[in-house]
Design an enzyme around this catalytic site. Structure first.
Site, PDB file in Angstrom:
ATOM      1  N   GLU A  14      -7.702  13.889   1.161  1.00 29.82           N
ATOM      2  CA  GLU A  14      -7.437  13.129   2.375  1.00 29.82           C
ATOM      3  C   GLU A  14      -7.274  14.151   3.493  1.00 29.82           C
ATOM      4  O   GLU A  14      -6.567  15.135   3.345  1.00 29.82           O
ATOM      5  CB  GLU A  14      -6.169  12.285   2.214  1.00 29.82           C
ATOM      6  N   CYS A  62      -0.026   8.195   6.919  1.00 26.56           N
ATOM      7  CA  CYS A  62      -1.007   8.277   5.830  1.00 26.56           C
ATOM      8  C   CYS A  62      -1.252   6.929   5.183  1.00 26.56           C
ATOM      9  O   CYS A  62      -0.337   6.137   5.023  1.00 26.56           O
ATOM     10  CB  CYS A  62      -0.510   9.257   4.771  1.00 26.56           C
ATOM     11  N   CYS A  65      -0.821   7.993   0.477  1.00 25.90           N
ATOM     12  CA  CYS A  65       0.550   7.772  -0.016  1.00 25.90           C
ATOM     13  C   CYS A  65       1.108   6.687   0.900  1.00 25.90           C
ATOM     14  O   CYS A  65       1.960   6.877   1.739  1.00 25.90           O
ATOM     15  CB  CYS A  65       1.363   9.054   0.029  1.00 25.90           C
ATOM     16  N   HIS A  69       5.990   7.148   3.596  1.00 23.36           N
ATOM     17  CA  HIS A  69       6.589   7.474   4.897  1.00 23.36           C
ATOM     18  C   HIS A  69       7.445   6.313   5.404  1.00 23.36           C
ATOM     19  O   HIS A  69       8.403   6.534   6.152  1.00 23.36           O
ATOM     20  CB  HIS A  69       5.504   7.859   5.907  1.00 23.36           C
ATOM     21  N   SER A 508       2.360  18.081   1.591  1.00 26.28           N
ATOM     22  CA  SER A 508       1.163  18.894   1.813  1.00 26.28           C
ATOM     23  C   SER A 508       1.380  19.936   2.901  1.00 26.28           C
ATOM     24  O   SER A 508       0.574  20.854   3.031  1.00 26.28           O
ATOM     25  CB  SER A 508      -0.060  18.021   2.123  1.00 26.28           C
ATOM     26  N   CYS A 552      -3.249  16.345   0.982  1.00 27.86           N
ATOM     27  CA  CYS A 552      -3.352  15.280   1.975  1.00 27.86           C
ATOM     28  C   CYS A 552      -3.010  15.866   3.329  1.00 27.86           C
ATOM     29  O   CYS A 552      -1.845  16.098   3.648  1.00 27.86           O
ATOM     30  CB  CYS A 552      -2.429  14.115   1.677  1.00 27.86           C
TER      31      CYS A 552
HETATM   32 NI1  NFE Z   1      -0.930  11.430   2.624  1.00 26.83          NI
HETATM   33 FE1  NFE Z   1       1.648  12.341   1.225  1.00 26.83          FE
HETATM   34  C1  NFE Z   1       2.050  12.260  -0.527  1.00 26.83           C
HETATM   35  C2  NFE Z   1       3.320  12.468   1.766  1.00 26.83           C
HETATM   36  S1  NFE Z   1       1.251  14.387   1.704  1.00 26.83           S
HETATM   37  S2  NFE Z   1      -0.403  11.701   0.793  1.00 26.83           S
HETATM   38  O1  NFE Z   1       2.155  12.156  -1.640  1.00 26.83           O
HETATM   39  O2  NFE Z   1       4.312  12.478   2.139  1.00 26.83           O
HETATM   40  O3  NFE Z   1       1.547  15.530   0.838  1.00 26.83           O
END
Ligand code: NFE
Ligand code: MG
Length: 573
Positions: A14, A62, A65, A69, A508, A552
């Site tokens: 991603e 995102c 995932c 968030h 990430s 990601c």
């Molecule tokens: Ni966009 Fe995420 C996960 C977060 S990034 S995927 O799992 O937080 O590392």
């Protein structure tokens, strides 16, 4: 000058990630540089808003995932304003996070990472009968007849004969580093397709509890689904029985397909348990409250830091301590009011972008200067790796019996030493093992939820502090969790009922960040050092190790420019 190998964009991830590998002697990577090349924005637009709305914006960081968030955001507000969560809400959140792991990890394995190990085109040479025998020898999964595998082969044949490989185009097919027999390739391709259909089903769990997927709904103080067994619009008996079926569907696929496939593939690539070792430092933020259901001390996955592979010492982690967690920008395209070489704790975090790189398209990053839109987070100045391997190591280090059993039995089946975990394939195997662990836990969380409901406890939401006039004038808090890719934290500062600062430090970013002020590399960069490349024109080995982290970059870069423009600068070679 030695050659610089550039992979941009890294596909099957991603976001936008560029890797530059400076080659040394013997076709070996001397040093590697990781660059997040596109810029988006979300942290700053949260300023001035009602903290109870923050999750809606933060969740858009995102769509992979898709839930995490939102979760970190409501937890940050609950921490700042001291909200208690009812036990049922905590169990439902655990189930939603668990479902995210299982969905995300299976998809990563088959759809993003498998083709680094599986030569799709070679599957055309497989004998369907021998493939069926192989499948039956490693699993009791029902789809294992010769006819099933010849069907897959026919589908694949159509792709190849049409000259358009579609979802399988642009691979390094035929690369000599592919080592699976044709039958194992056919088995994996079949499961690639099966996993596509499976994930569509399991995504429904989020929709039942959160109204939709991706981006299910949240609420500060609990979960937005009332429980009433006899109501059509609430979480009723029918929906609960659907949840139970979905958990079974997840667990069965993990046990009968994902785990055996991981072991089978890994057994052909044992040398990859020695490559891609990386930093040897690991961190978990911790997650899955198990009892008490509100505390941060009683978590299935404990929080802590492991340094230099020393599992005998777990260093305590305090996300509120400005000495512990800091983000640096020495090699990133940002300015800090305190100067480029200083770190900032997220409560005092800044997002001032300042692109100083060459005008795109360019040949090489300026790695002595700034070269990424990712910041470099550090724990007490240590560069650390986060994610499934960090979690499995933390569970083993803290004596979790189920994790110890899974790790030991896997190592002994593959006849590998403990050090094999610190590797590209170790990272990939750890992801599979934690999926199995979490799938088992989901059954337990669901049983607990059912028992609570049977005993008359249907509370899922706490409105105790929903009235802003009861809030303190200033408050700050951190919402943390273990997202599929590792420790995720949202830090919020609230003044007069509004958000005055909001910072996310995500998995990430820990793993993909560039060098810090001391020149210490991030986790991706460290893991690529010393890698031999068979053919610099087809750098399959770089993909293997980078994909083992499941990058990601949408999560990792989420700032916003002063004019409210997104994607203000996107650099693609
Ligand atoms: Ni966009 Fe995420 C996960 C977060 S990034 S995927 O799992 O937080 O590392
Ligand atoms: Mg951030």
């Amino acid at each position: 000058m030695n050659q610089r190998v550039v992979v941009d964009p890294i596909t099957r991830i991603e976001g936008h990630l560029r890797i530059e590998a400076q080659m040394g002697e013997d076709n070996t990577i001397q040093s590697a540089y990781s660059s997040g090349t596109s810029v988006r924005g979300l942290e700053l637009i949260l300023r001035g808003r009602d903290p109870r709305d923050a999750w809606v914006f933060a969740q858009r960081i995102c769509g992979v995932c898709t839930l995490v968030h939102g979760m970190a955001s409501v937890r940050a507000v609950e921490d700042a304003l001291d909200y208690d969560i009812p036990p049922n809400a905590q169990l439902i959140r655990n189930l939603m996070i668990g479902a995210q792991y299982i969905h995300d990890h299976v998809m990563h394995f088959y759809h993003l990472h498998a083709l680094d190990w599986v030569d799709v085109v070679s599957a055309l040479n497989a004998d369907p009968k021998a493939t069926a025998e192989l499948a039956q020898s490693i699993s009791s999964h029902p789809n294992s007849s010769p006819g099933y595998f010849s069907d897959t082969q026919n589908k694949l044949k159509k792709f190849v004969e049409s000259g358009q490989l579609g979802i399988f185009s642009q691979g390094y097919w035929g690369h000599p580093e592919y080592r699976l027999p044709a039958e194992a390739n056919l088995l994996a391709v079949s499961h690639y397709l099966e996993a596509l259909a499976w994930q569509r089903e399991v995504a429904k769990l989020h929709a039942i509890f959160g109204g939709k997927n991706p981006h299910p709904n949240f609420v500060v103080g609990g979960v937005p689904c009332p429980i009433d067994l006899n109501s059509d619009s609430a979480l009723n008996s029918k929906k609960l029985s659907e949840v139970s079926k979905l958990i079974d569907l997840m667990q069965t696929f993990v046990e009968h397909v994902y785990v055996p496939d991981t072991l089978a593939i890994a057994s052909f690539y044992k040398d990859w348990f020695k490559k891609g070792e990386g930093l040897g430092n690991f961190m978990t933020y911790g997650d899955f409250p198990i009892s008490g259901l509100n505390g941060q001390n009683d978590l299935l996955i404990p929080a802590g830091v492991i340094l230099n592979r020393d599992l005998s010492t777990v260093h305590p982690l305090d996300l509120n301590d400005p000495e512990q967690v800091q983000e640096f920008v020495a090699h990133a395209w940002y300015d800090y009011s305190v100067g480029k070489d200083q770190g900032l704790h997220p409560y005092d975090g800044e997002t001032n972008l300042n692109y100083t790189g060459p005008t795109p398209p360019y040949k090489q990053l300026e790695v002595e200067k700034e070269y990424s839109w990712c910041k470099s987070p550090r724990w007490r100045n240590h560069s650390v790796e986060v994610g499934p391997l960090a979690r499995m190591l933390m569970l083993v280090a803290t004596g979790n019996e189920a994790a110890k059993e899974l790790v030991n039995s896997t190592l002994s089946r593959l006849e590998l030493p403990v050090d094999a975990l610190y590797s590209t394939m170790g990272r990939t195997a750890a992801r599979t093992l934690e999926t199995k662990l979490i799938a088992d836990m989901m059954q337990a969380w669901f049983r607990q939820l059912s028992t609570n409901i049977k005993n008359g406890d249907t509370k899922t939401f706490n409105d105790r502090l929903w009235d802003p006039s009861t809030w303190p004038k200033t408050a700050k808090g951190v919402g943390f969790m273990e997202a599929p890719r590792g420790g995720l934290g949202h830090w919020i500062v609230i003044e007069d009922g509004k958000i005055s600062n909001y910072q996310a430090v995500v998995p990430s970013t820990w793993n993909s960040g560039p060098r810090d002020a001391q020149g210490v590399p991030g986790a991706y960069e460290a893991a690529l050092q010393g890698h031999p490349l068979h053919d610099a024109k087809q750098p399959l080995e770089i993909l293997r190790t980078i994909h083992s982290f499941d990058p990601c970059i949408a999560c990792a870069i989420h700032l916003h420019d002063a004019d409210g423009e997104e994607n203000i600068l996107q650099i693609q070679a």
